[in-house]
Design a protein around this motif. Structure first.
Motif, PDB file in Angstrom:
ATOM      1  N   LEU A  41      -8.304 -17.286  -4.683  1.00  0.00           N
ATOM      2  CA  LEU A  41      -7.807 -16.801  -3.395  1.00  0.00           C
ATOM      3  C   LEU A  41      -8.236 -17.724  -2.255  1.00  0.00           C
ATOM      4  O   LEU A  41      -7.462 -17.994  -1.337  1.00  0.00           O
ATOM      5  CB  LEU A  41      -8.290 -15.374  -3.139  1.00  0.00           C
ATOM      6  N   ARG A  42      -9.473 -18.219  -2.303  1.00  0.00           N
ATOM      7  CA  ARG A  42      -9.922 -19.166  -1.274  1.00  0.00           C
ATOM      8  C   ARG A  42      -9.105 -20.458  -1.330  1.00  0.00           C
ATOM      9  O   ARG A  42      -8.747 -21.021  -0.294  1.00  0.00           O
ATOM     10  CB  ARG A  42     -11.402 -19.484  -1.459  1.00  0.00           C
ATOM     11  N   GLY A  48      -2.500 -22.567   2.068  1.00  0.00           N
ATOM     12  CA  GLY A  48      -1.626 -21.938   3.061  1.00  0.00           C
ATOM     13  C   GLY A  48      -1.947 -22.417   4.470  1.00  0.00           C
ATOM     14  O   GLY A  48      -1.050 -22.616   5.285  1.00  0.00           O
ATOM     15  N   ALA A  49      -3.229 -22.615   4.762  1.00  0.00           N
ATOM     16  CA  ALA A  49      -3.627 -23.124   6.084  1.00  0.00           C
ATOM     17  C   ALA A  49      -3.135 -24.554   6.284  1.00  0.00           C
ATOM     18  O   ALA A  49      -2.639 -24.903   7.358  1.00  0.00           O
ATOM     19  CB  ALA A  49      -5.140 -23.052   6.230  1.00  0.00           C
ATOM     20  N   SER A 104      -7.955 -17.312  19.520  1.00  0.00           N
ATOM     21  CA  SER A 104      -7.919 -18.772  19.597  1.00  0.00           C
ATOM     22  C   SER A 104      -7.797 -19.399  18.214  1.00  0.00           C
ATOM     23  O   SER A 104      -8.236 -20.525  18.010  1.00  0.00           O
ATOM     24  CB  SER A 104      -9.184 -19.280  20.285  1.00  0.00           C
ATOM     25  N   ALA A 105      -7.228 -18.658  17.260  1.00  0.00           N
ATOM     26  CA  ALA A 105      -7.107 -19.185  15.904  1.00  0.00           C
ATOM     27  C   ALA A 105      -5.909 -18.580  15.199  1.00  0.00           C
ATOM     28  O   ALA A 105      -5.466 -17.491  15.518  1.00  0.00           O
ATOM     29  CB  ALA A 105      -8.375 -18.902  15.110  1.00  0.00           C
ATOM     30  N   VAL A 106      -5.430 -19.334  14.228  1.00  0.00           N
ATOM     31  CA  VAL A 106      -4.430 -18.833  13.296  1.00  0.00           C
ATOM     32  C   VAL A 106      -5.199 -18.470  12.030  1.00  0.00           C
ATOM     33  O   VAL A 106      -5.944 -19.288  11.498  1.00  0.00           O
ATOM     34  CB  VAL A 106      -3.350 -19.896  12.999  1.00  0.00           C
ATOM     35  N   THR A 107      -5.050 -17.258  11.555  1.00  0.00           N
ATOM     36  CA  THR A 107      -5.772 -16.793  10.378  1.00  0.00           C
ATOM     37  C   THR A 107      -4.823 -16.673   9.199  1.00  0.00           C
ATOM     38  O   THR A 107      -3.802 -15.991   9.291  1.00  0.00           O
ATOM     39  CB  THR A 107      -6.429 -15.431  10.642  1.00  0.00           C
ATOM     40  N   SER A 129     -10.516  -4.949  -4.386  1.00  0.00           N
ATOM     41  CA  SER A 129      -9.475  -5.477  -3.499  1.00  0.00           C
ATOM     42  C   SER A 129      -9.935  -6.811  -2.920  1.00  0.00           C
ATOM     43  O   SER A 129     -10.254  -6.903  -1.740  1.00  0.00           O
ATOM     44  CB  SER A 129      -9.167  -4.487  -2.388  1.00  0.00           C
ATOM     45  N   PRO A 130      -9.979  -7.864  -3.747  1.00  0.00           N
ATOM     46  CA  PRO A 130     -10.476  -9.147  -3.247  1.00  0.00           C
ATOM     47  C   PRO A 130      -9.497  -9.791  -2.266  1.00  0.00           C
ATOM     48  O   PRO A 130      -8.284  -9.688  -2.421  1.00  0.00           O
ATOM     49  CB  PRO A 130     -10.616  -9.988  -4.518  1.00  0.00           C
ATOM     50  N   SER A 131     -10.055 -10.417  -1.265  1.00  0.00           N
ATOM     51  CA  SER A 131      -9.244 -11.167  -0.305  1.00  0.00           C
ATOM     52  C   SER A 131     -10.085 -12.289   0.277  1.00  0.00           C
ATOM     53  O   SER A 131     -11.306 -12.220   0.284  1.00  0.00           O
ATOM     54  CB  SER A 131      -8.725 -10.258   0.819  1.00  0.00           C
ATOM     55  N   ALA A 132      -9.403 -13.313   0.760  1.00  0.00           N
ATOM     56  CA  ALA A 132     -10.078 -14.456   1.372  1.00  0.00           C
ATOM     57  C   ALA A 132      -9.256 -14.896   2.581  1.00  0.00           C
ATOM     58  O   ALA A 132      -8.032 -14.707   2.599  1.00  0.00           O
ATOM     59  CB  ALA A 132     -10.209 -15.602   0.376  1.00  0.00           C
ATOM     60  N   SER A 133      -9.905 -15.465   3.569  1.00  0.00           N
ATOM     61  CA  SER A 133      -9.164 -15.913   4.743  1.00  0.00           C
ATOM     62  C   SER A 133      -9.724 -17.237   5.252  1.00  0.00           C
ATOM     63  O   SER A 133     -10.873 -17.585   5.000  1.00  0.00           O
ATOM     64  CB  SER A 133      -9.214 -14.863   5.852  1.00  0.00           C
ATOM     65  N   THR A 134      -8.870 -17.945   5.962  1.00  0.00           N
ATOM     66  CA  THR A 134      -9.232 -19.223   6.569  1.00  0.00           C
ATOM     67  C   THR A 134      -8.719 -19.213   8.005  1.00  0.00           C
ATOM     68  O   THR A 134      -7.582 -18.786   8.248  1.00  0.00           O
ATOM     69  CB  THR A 134      -8.582 -20.388   5.808  1.00  0.00           C
ATOM     70  N   ASN A 135      -9.542 -19.663   8.935  1.00  0.00           N
ATOM     71  CA  ASN A 135      -9.139 -19.742  10.337  1.00  0.00           C
ATOM     72  C   ASN A 135      -8.813 -21.179  10.709  1.00  0.00           C
ATOM     73  O   ASN A 135      -9.530 -22.105  10.344  1.00  0.00           O
ATOM     74  CB  ASN A 135     -10.258 -19.245  11.253  1.00  0.00           C
ATOM     75  N   ILE A 136      -7.726 -21.349  11.456  1.00  0.00           N
ATOM     76  CA  ILE A 136      -7.342 -22.663  11.987  1.00  0.00           C
ATOM     77  C   ILE A 136      -7.477 -22.574  13.499  1.00  0.00           C
ATOM     78  O   ILE A 136      -6.670 -21.914  14.165  1.00  0.00           O
ATOM     79  CB  ILE A 136      -5.888 -23.009  11.621  1.00  0.00           C
ATOM     80  N   PRO A 137      -8.491 -23.192  14.084  1.00  0.00           N
ATOM     81  CA  PRO A 137      -8.640 -23.112  15.546  1.00  0.00           C
ATOM     82  C   PRO A 137      -7.591 -23.972  16.250  1.00  0.00           C
ATOM     83  O   PRO A 137      -7.078 -24.926  15.695  1.00  0.00           O
ATOM     84  CB  PRO A 137     -10.043 -23.667  15.786  1.00  0.00           C
ATOM     85  N   PHE A 138      -7.261 -23.591  17.467  1.00  0.00           N
ATOM     86  CA  PHE A 138      -6.344 -24.403  18.271  1.00  0.00           C
ATOM     87  C   PHE A 138      -6.797 -24.424  19.714  1.00  0.00           C
ATOM     88  O   PHE A 138      -7.590 -23.671  20.154  1.00  0.00           O
ATOM     89  CB  PHE A 138      -4.890 -23.932  18.164  1.00  0.00           C
TER      90      PHE A 138
END
Length: 138
Positions: A41-42, A48-49, A104-107, A129-138
């Motif tokens: 997932l990571r 995806g990011a 200030s980010a796209v998640t 319910s595993p999940s992972a996320s990544t933030n893209i700052p702008f």
């Protein structure tokens, strides 16, 4: 003195020890399956990011110094996801990938809806319910 009958003691000891060892082995396998799911997932969230950053939505917003309005799962096709993380698609699974803009980010968040632990009683409920996320700052 007369010796007591010792027949069956070894079988009883084996049952006690085998139950503990098998529980430990199945617990390790179950936790390993959870960890490989989380790593997949990571990996999918990172891909995806990267796809969202290359996409016109994020790139144009950065160049024009505006807030990006990226949303949904439009960056990776199902075939690309399957090639990136084939483990998640085993047994008919299907991970979801969502992109949300806020602050200030796209998640970019990925989750696995149909995942469940083999021994749910010994693990926390958050493991189901595993999940992972990544933030893209702008």
């Amino acid at each position: 003195m007369r010796r007591l009958d010792q027949r069956g003691v070894a079988a009883l000891e084996f049952c006690i020890v085998a139950m503990a060892i098998l529980t430990l082995i199945y617990g390790i396998l179950d936790l390993g399956r959870y960890m490989i799911t989380m790593q997949s997932l990571r990996s999918l969230a990172g891909a995806g990011a990267r796809a969202a950053m290359i996409n016109d939505c994020y790139t144009n917003a950065v160049l024009t110094k505006t807030t990006p309005t990226c949303s949904g799962d439009v960056y990776l096709t199902d075939a690309q996801k399957r090639a990136l993380v084939p483990f998640l698609y085993a047994n008919g699974g299907s991970p979801t990938l969502t992109t949300v803009t806020g602050g200030s980010a796209v998640t970019v968040t990925t989750s696995m809806a149909g995942f469940s632990m083999v021994f749910p009683s010994i693990w926390p409920s958050s493991f189901n319910s595993p999940s992972a996320s990544t933030n893209i700052p702008f």
